[in-house]
Scaffold this motif. Structure first.
Motif, PDB file in Angstrom:
ATOM      1  N   GLN A  22       0.851  -1.182   0.000  1.00  0.00           N
ATOM      2  CA  GLN A  22       0.000   0.000   0.000  1.00  0.00           C
ATOM      3  C   GLN A  22       0.893   1.239   0.000  1.00  0.00           C
ATOM      4  OE1 GLN A  22      -3.475   0.132   2.554  1.00  0.00           O
ATOM      5  NE2 GLN A  22      -3.391  -2.079   2.894  1.00  0.00           N
ATOM      6  N   PHE A  28       0.719   5.408   0.922  1.00  0.00           N
ATOM      7  CA  PHE A  28      -0.025   6.424   1.645  1.00  0.00           C
ATOM      8  C   PHE A  28       0.657   7.779   1.459  1.00  0.00           C
ATOM      9  CE2 PHE A  28      -2.722   3.636   4.208  1.00  0.00           C
ATOM     10  CZ  PHE A  28      -1.995   2.444   4.208  1.00  0.00           C
ATOM     11  N   GLN A  79       0.983  11.328   3.597  1.00  0.00           N
ATOM     12  CA  GLN A  79       0.723  12.119   4.798  1.00  0.00           C
ATOM     13  C   GLN A  79       0.893  13.589   4.425  1.00  0.00           C
ATOM     14  OE1 GLN A  79       3.335  11.554   8.242  1.00  0.00           O
ATOM     15  NE2 GLN A  79       1.549  11.758   9.568  1.00  0.00           N
ATOM     16  N   ARG A  97      -0.451  18.616   7.164  1.00  0.00           N
ATOM     17  CA  ARG A  97      -1.199  18.713   8.423  1.00  0.00           C
ATOM     18  C   ARG A  97      -1.121  17.425   9.234  1.00  0.00           C
ATOM     19  NH1 ARG A  97      -4.446  20.555   4.661  1.00  0.00           N
ATOM     20  NH2 ARG A  97      -5.782  18.721   4.762  1.00  0.00           N
ATOM     21  N   GLY A  98      -0.577  16.368   8.639  1.00  0.00           N
ATOM     22  CA  GLY A  98      -0.397  15.116   9.370  1.00  0.00           C
ATOM     23  C   GLY A  98      -1.387  14.032   9.042  1.00  0.00           C
ATOM     24  N   SER A  99      -2.392  14.325   8.224  1.00  0.00           N
ATOM     25  CA  SER A  99      -3.402  13.320   7.892  1.00  0.00           C
ATOM     26  C   SER A  99      -2.861  12.311   6.896  1.00  0.00           C
ATOM     27  CB  SER A  99      -4.635  14.005   7.307  1.00  0.00           C
ATOM     28  OG  SER A  99      -5.216  14.866   8.250  1.00  0.00           O
ATOM     29  N   LEU A 100      -3.193  11.046   7.090  1.00  0.00           N
ATOM     30  CA  LEU A 100      -2.735   9.955   6.227  1.00  0.00           C
ATOM     31  C   LEU A 100      -3.864   9.525   5.308  1.00  0.00           C
ATOM     32  CD1 LEU A 100      -0.818   7.993   8.915  1.00  0.00           C
ATOM     33  CD2 LEU A 100       0.120   8.383   6.643  1.00  0.00           C
ATOM     34  N   ASN A 159      -4.859   6.865   2.015  1.00  0.00           N
ATOM     35  CA  ASN A 159      -4.453   5.734   1.201  1.00  0.00           C
ATOM     36  C   ASN A 159      -4.484   6.123  -0.270  1.00  0.00           C
ATOM     37  OD1 ASN A 159      -5.226   3.169  -0.466  1.00  0.00           O
ATOM     38  ND2 ASN A 159      -4.258   2.454   1.413  1.00  0.00           N
ATOM     39  N   TYR A 163      -3.702   0.325  -3.150  1.00  0.00           N
ATOM     40  CA  TYR A 163      -3.546  -1.018  -2.614  1.00  0.00           C
ATOM     41  C   TYR A 163      -3.164  -1.896  -3.809  1.00  0.00           C
ATOM     42  CZ  TYR A 163      -4.666  -5.499  -0.481  1.00  0.00           C
ATOM     43  OH  TYR A 163      -4.599  -6.768   0.005  1.00  0.00           O
ATOM     44  N   PHE A 174       4.500   7.217   2.131  1.00  0.00           N
ATOM     45  CA  PHE A 174       4.898   5.977   2.781  1.00  0.00           C
ATOM     46  C   PHE A 174       4.460   4.792   1.934  1.00  0.00           C
ATOM     47  CE2 PHE A 174       6.358   7.443   6.846  1.00  0.00           C
ATOM     48  CZ  PHE A 174       5.656   8.597   7.110  1.00  0.00           C
ATOM     49  N   PHE A 191       5.878  -0.622   7.531  1.00  0.00           N
ATOM     50  CA  PHE A 191       6.019   0.653   6.835  1.00  0.00           C
ATOM     51  C   PHE A 191       7.478   0.993   6.584  1.00  0.00           C
ATOM     52  CE2 PHE A 191       1.920   2.936   6.740  1.00  0.00           C
ATOM     53  CZ  PHE A 191       1.134   2.042   7.437  1.00  0.00           C
ATOM     54  N   GLY A 192       7.714   1.679   5.485  1.00  0.00           N
ATOM     55  CA  GLY A 192       8.995   2.326   5.275  1.00  0.00           C
ATOM     56  C   GLY A 192       9.061   3.635   6.046  1.00  0.00           C
ATOM     57  N   ALA A 193      10.232   4.265   6.035  1.00  0.00           N
ATOM     58  CA  ALA A 193      10.431   5.500   6.796  1.00  0.00           C
ATOM     59  C   ALA A 193       9.894   6.726   6.078  1.00  0.00           C
ATOM     60  CB  ALA A 193      11.915   5.689   7.118  1.00  0.00           C
ATOM     61  N   GLY A 200      12.173   8.683  11.184  1.00  0.00           N
ATOM     62  CA  GLY A 200      13.105   7.641  10.770  1.00  0.00           C
ATOM     63  C   GLY A 200      12.571   6.228  10.877  1.00  0.00           C
ATOM     64  N   HIS A 201      11.346   6.079  11.440  1.00  0.00           N
ATOM     65  CA  HIS A 201      10.789   4.736  11.610  1.00  0.00           C
ATOM     66  C   HIS A 201       9.503   4.514  10.840  1.00  0.00           C
ATOM     67  CE1 HIS A 201      13.485   3.098  14.675  1.00  0.00           C
ATOM     68  NE2 HIS A 201      13.519   4.311  15.190  1.00  0.00           N
ATOM     69  N   GLY A 202       8.956   5.495  10.229  1.00  0.00           N
ATOM     70  CA  GLY A 202       7.641   5.303   9.637  1.00  0.00           C
ATOM     71  C   GLY A 202       6.630   5.034  10.736  1.00  0.00           C
ATOM     72  N   LEU A 203       5.656   4.160  10.444  1.00  0.00           N
ATOM     73  CA  LEU A 203       4.647   3.777  11.420  1.00  0.00           C
ATOM     74  C   LEU A 203       4.919   2.354  11.904  1.00  0.00           C
ATOM     75  CD1 LEU A 203       3.160   6.020   9.548  1.00  0.00           C
ATOM     76  CD2 LEU A 203       1.101   5.118  10.634  1.00  0.00           C
ATOM     77  N   LEU A 217      -6.623   0.634   4.643  1.00  0.00           N
ATOM     78  CA  LEU A 217      -6.685   1.211   5.975  1.00  0.00           C
ATOM     79  C   LEU A 217      -7.127   2.659   5.907  1.00  0.00           C
ATOM     80  CD1 LEU A 217      -3.562  -0.124   7.901  1.00  0.00           C
ATOM     81  CD2 LEU A 217      -5.854  -1.072   7.740  1.00  0.00           C
ATOM     82  N   PHE A 231      -7.142   6.028   8.318  1.00  0.00           N
ATOM     83  CA  PHE A 231      -6.457   6.530   9.502  1.00  0.00           C
ATOM     84  C   PHE A 231      -7.195   7.693  10.141  1.00  0.00           C
ATOM     85  CE2 PHE A 231      -2.387   4.393   9.902  1.00  0.00           C
ATOM     86  CZ  PHE A 231      -2.241   3.764   8.673  1.00  0.00           C
TER      87      PHE A 231
END
Lengths: 113, 113
Positions: free
Chosen positions: A33, A35, A37, A40-43, A45, A48, A86, A103-105, B40-43, B102, B104
Protein backbone atom coordinates in the motif's frame (compact mmCIF):
# COMPACT_ATOMS: atom_id res chain seq x y z
CA UNK A 1 12.21 0.17 9.07
CA UNK A 2 14.97 -1.85 7.48
CA UNK A 3 12.56 -4.43 6.07
CA UNK A 4 11.08 -1.74 3.85
CA UNK A 5 13.52 0.81 2.44
CA UNK A 6 12.25 3.89 0.71
CA UNK A 7 14.24 6.11 -1.60
CA UNK A 8 14.92 8.90 -1.82
CA UNK A 9 14.39 10.03 1.76
CA UNK A 10 13.61 13.55 0.57
CA UNK A 11 12.89 15.12 -2.79
CA UNK A 12 12.20 18.58 -4.16
CA UNK A 13 10.33 18.92 -7.45
CA UNK A 14 9.48 21.83 -9.68
CA UNK A 15 5.77 22.14 -10.33
CA UNK A 16 4.85 20.34 -13.55
CA UNK A 17 7.73 17.86 -13.52
CA UNK A 18 7.70 14.09 -13.07
CA UNK A 19 9.40 11.82 -10.59
CA UNK A 20 9.42 8.33 -9.15
CA UNK A 21 9.61 7.05 -5.59
CA UNK A 22 10.79 3.57 -4.79
CA UNK A 23 10.41 0.93 -2.10
CA UNK A 24 12.66 -2.08 -1.78
CA UNK A 25 11.59 -4.99 0.40
CA UNK A 26 13.79 -7.43 2.27
CA UNK A 27 10.66 -9.37 3.24
CA UNK A 28 8.44 -11.45 0.98
CA UNK A 29 5.74 -8.88 0.42
CA UNK A 30 2.44 -10.14 -0.90
CA UNK A 31 0.63 -6.80 -1.11
CA UNK A 32 1.78 -3.20 -0.97
CA UNK A 33 0.00 0.00 0.00
CA UNK A 34 1.06 3.59 -0.62
CA UNK A 35 -0.02 6.42 1.65
CA UNK A 36 0.37 10.19 1.56
CA UNK A 37 0.72 12.12 4.80
CA UNK A 38 -0.12 15.75 4.07
CA UNK A 39 1.61 18.66 5.82
CA UNK A 40 -1.20 18.71 8.42
CA UNK A 41 -0.40 15.12 9.37
CA UNK A 42 -3.40 13.32 7.89
CA UNK A 43 -2.73 9.96 6.23
CA UNK A 44 -4.55 9.00 3.05
CA UNK A 45 -4.45 5.73 1.20
CA UNK A 46 -3.31 6.12 -2.40
CA UNK A 47 -3.00 2.56 -3.68
CA UNK A 48 -3.55 -1.02 -2.61
CA UNK A 49 -1.52 -3.33 -4.87
CA UNK A 50 -1.13 -6.98 -5.56
CA UNK A 51 1.65 -7.65 -8.10
CA UNK A 52 0.97 -5.44 -11.11
CA UNK A 53 0.22 -1.80 -11.75
CA UNK A 54 -2.50 0.71 -10.93
CA UNK A 55 -3.11 4.22 -12.09
CA UNK A 56 -5.14 7.03 -10.59
CA UNK A 57 -4.99 10.42 -12.26
CA UNK A 58 -1.42 11.67 -12.20
CA UNK A 59 -0.24 8.82 -10.00
CA UNK A 60 0.82 5.40 -11.15
CA UNK A 61 2.15 2.60 -8.99
CA UNK A 62 3.74 -0.74 -9.73
CA UNK A 63 4.57 -3.72 -7.54
CA UNK A 64 6.96 -6.47 -8.58
CA UNK A 65 6.86 -9.20 -5.94
CA UNK A 66 9.57 -11.30 -7.59
CA UNK A 67 12.09 -8.45 -7.60
CA UNK A 68 10.76 -7.18 -4.25
CA UNK A 69 10.14 -3.55 -5.07
CA UNK A 70 7.39 -1.07 -5.69
CA UNK A 71 7.38 2.32 -7.37
CA UNK A 72 5.15 5.36 -7.27
CA UNK A 73 5.30 7.67 -10.27
CA UNK A 74 4.08 11.24 -10.02
CA UNK A 75 3.33 12.98 -13.29
CA UNK A 76 2.95 16.78 -13.65
CA UNK A 77 3.61 17.41 -9.95
CA UNK A 78 1.34 19.96 -8.25
CA UNK A 79 1.79 21.93 -5.04
CA UNK A 80 -0.84 19.80 -3.31
CA UNK A 81 1.28 16.68 -3.91
CA UNK A 82 3.65 17.89 -1.19
CA UNK A 83 3.89 15.72 1.89
CA UNK A 84 5.44 12.45 3.01
CA UNK A 85 4.83 9.30 0.99
CA UNK A 86 4.90 5.98 2.78
CA UNK A 87 4.90 2.52 1.33
CA UNK A 88 3.86 -0.43 3.45
CA UNK A 89 4.16 -4.14 2.77
CA UNK A 90 2.04 -7.00 4.00
CA UNK A 91 4.49 -9.82 4.66
CA UNK A 92 2.31 -12.92 4.32
CA UNK A 93 -1.17 -14.01 3.45
CA UNK A 94 -0.86 -16.33 6.44
CA UNK A 95 -1.57 -13.30 8.59
CA UNK A 96 -5.16 -13.82 7.59
CA UNK A 97 -7.45 -10.83 7.40
CA UNK A 98 -5.12 -8.69 9.42
CA UNK A 99 -3.33 -6.09 7.47
CA UNK A 100 -0.09 -6.36 9.42
CA UNK A 101 1.75 -3.80 7.46
CA UNK A 102 5.44 -2.99 7.72
CA UNK A 103 6.02 0.65 6.83
CA UNK A 104 9.00 2.33 5.27
CA UNK A 105 10.43 5.50 6.80
CA UNK A 106 8.87 7.67 4.09
CA UNK A 107 9.90 10.04 1.31
CA UNK A 108 9.39 13.75 2.05
CA UNK A 109 8.32 15.49 -1.13
CA UNK A 110 8.27 19.25 -1.59
CA UNK A 111 6.76 20.61 -4.80
CA UNK A 112 7.88 24.14 -5.52
CA UNK A 113 6.31 26.76 -7.82
CA UNK B 1 -15.16 7.59 3.16
CA UNK B 2 -14.46 5.88 6.49
CA UNK B 3 -14.53 8.15 9.51
CA UNK B 4 -11.95 7.47 12.20
CA UNK B 5 -11.85 9.95 15.06
CA UNK B 6 -9.11 10.13 17.65
CA UNK B 7 -9.09 11.98 20.95
CA UNK B 8 -7.40 13.91 22.31
CA UNK B 9 -5.50 15.60 19.47
CA UNK B 10 -2.74 16.61 21.85
CA UNK B 11 -1.80 15.34 25.30
CA UNK B 12 0.93 16.21 27.77
CA UNK B 13 1.49 13.64 30.52
CA UNK B 14 3.95 13.20 33.36
CA UNK B 15 6.26 10.23 33.74
CA UNK B 16 4.52 7.45 35.63
CA UNK B 17 1.05 8.74 34.88
CA UNK B 18 -1.71 6.83 33.12
CA UNK B 19 -2.70 7.88 29.62
CA UNK B 20 -5.65 6.66 27.57
CA UNK B 21 -5.92 7.42 23.87
CA UNK B 22 -9.30 6.89 22.30
CA UNK B 23 -10.38 5.96 18.78
CA UNK B 24 -13.85 5.74 17.30
CA UNK B 25 -14.84 4.53 13.83
CA UNK B 26 -18.30 4.80 12.32
CA UNK B 27 -18.07 2.40 9.38
CA UNK B 28 -18.58 -0.91 11.17
CA UNK B 29 -15.07 -2.09 10.30
CA UNK B 30 -13.93 -5.31 11.93
CA UNK B 31 -10.25 -4.47 12.26
CA UNK B 32 -8.71 -1.63 14.19
CA UNK B 33 -5.05 -0.76 14.73
CA UNK B 34 -2.82 1.47 16.82
CA UNK B 35 0.45 2.73 15.34
CA UNK B 36 3.07 5.15 16.55
CA UNK B 37 5.05 7.38 14.23
CA UNK B 38 8.59 8.45 15.00
CA UNK B 39 11.10 10.17 12.77
CA UNK B 40 13.10 7.64 10.77
CA UNK B 41 10.79 4.74 11.61
CA UNK B 42 7.64 5.30 9.64
CA UNK B 43 4.65 3.78 11.42
CA UNK B 44 5.02 0.84 13.78
CA UNK B 45 2.18 -1.41 14.89
CA UNK B 46 1.51 -1.48 18.65
CA UNK B 47 -1.77 -3.41 19.03
CA UNK B 48 -4.62 -4.45 16.80
CA UNK B 49 -8.06 -5.97 17.07
CA UNK B 50 -10.32 -8.03 14.85
CA UNK B 51 -13.54 -7.23 16.67
CA UNK B 52 -15.20 -6.29 19.93
CA UNK B 53 -13.53 -7.97 22.87
CA UNK B 54 -10.33 -8.90 21.04
CA UNK B 55 -6.88 -7.37 21.25
CA UNK B 56 -3.64 -8.68 19.77
CA UNK B 57 -0.02 -7.61 20.17
CA UNK B 58 1.60 -5.91 17.26
CA UNK B 59 5.31 -5.42 16.65
CA UNK B 60 6.07 -3.09 19.58
CA UNK B 61 3.49 -3.81 22.34
CA UNK B 62 5.71 -3.38 25.40
CA UNK B 63 4.45 -0.65 27.72
CA UNK B 64 1.03 -0.51 26.08
CA UNK B 65 -2.34 -2.15 26.59
CA UNK B 66 -5.36 -2.01 24.33
CA UNK B 67 -9.09 -2.33 24.83
CA UNK B 68 -11.86 -2.98 22.27
CA UNK B 69 -15.13 -2.70 24.21
CA UNK B 70 -17.26 -2.36 21.08
CA UNK B 71 -17.04 -2.54 17.30
CA UNK B 72 -16.66 1.25 17.17
CA UNK B 73 -14.14 1.95 19.92
CA UNK B 74 -10.50 0.95 20.39
CA UNK B 75 -8.38 2.48 23.14
CA UNK B 76 -4.65 2.51 23.74
CA UNK B 77 -3.59 2.60 27.38
CA UNK B 78 -0.25 3.59 28.82
CA UNK B 79 -0.42 2.50 32.46
CA UNK B 80 2.93 4.06 33.41
CA UNK B 81 3.92 6.59 30.77
CA UNK B 82 7.62 7.11 30.05
CA UNK B 83 9.39 9.84 28.02
CA UNK B 84 10.27 7.20 25.37
CA UNK B 85 6.55 6.99 24.60
CA UNK B 86 6.52 10.58 23.40
CA UNK B 87 5.31 10.19 19.83
CA UNK B 88 2.45 10.70 17.43
CA UNK B 89 -0.12 7.91 17.65
CA UNK B 90 -2.41 6.90 14.81
CA UNK B 91 -5.49 4.74 14.93
CA UNK B 92 -6.70 2.99 11.78
CA UNK B 93 -9.56 0.75 10.77
CA UNK B 94 -10.18 -1.72 7.96
CA UNK B 95 -13.01 -4.01 6.94
CA UNK B 96 -10.91 -7.16 7.36
CA UNK B 97 -12.40 -8.91 4.35
CA UNK B 98 -9.30 -9.11 2.16
CA UNK B 99 -7.79 -6.39 -0.03
CA UNK B 100 -8.13 -4.22 3.05
CA UNK B 101 -7.53 -0.51 2.71
CA UNK B 102 -6.68 1.21 5.97
CA UNK B 103 -8.39 4.43 7.03
CA UNK B 104 -6.46 6.53 9.50
CA UNK B 105 -7.47 9.00 12.17
CA UNK B 106 -5.82 12.41 12.39
CA UNK B 107 -3.35 11.36 15.06
CA UNK B 108 -2.69 12.17 18.72
CA UNK B 109 0.51 13.96 19.65
CA UNK B 110 1.61 12.70 23.07
CA UNK B 111 4.38 14.31 25.09
CA UNK B 112 5.55 12.59 28.26
CA UNK B 113 7.58 14.89 30.50
Amino acid sequence: GDKVKQSPSALSLQEGTNSALRCNFSIAATTVQWFLQNPRGSLMNLFYLVPGTKENGRLKSAFDSKESYSTLHIRDAQLEDSGTYFCAAEPSLLSGSFNKLTFGAGTRLAVCP
Amino acid sequence: EAAVTQSPRNKVAVTGGKVTLSCNQTNNHNNMYWYRQDTGHGLRLIHYSYGAGSTEKGDIPDGYKASRPSQENFSLILELATPSQTSVYFCASGHGLGAETLYFGSGTRLTVL
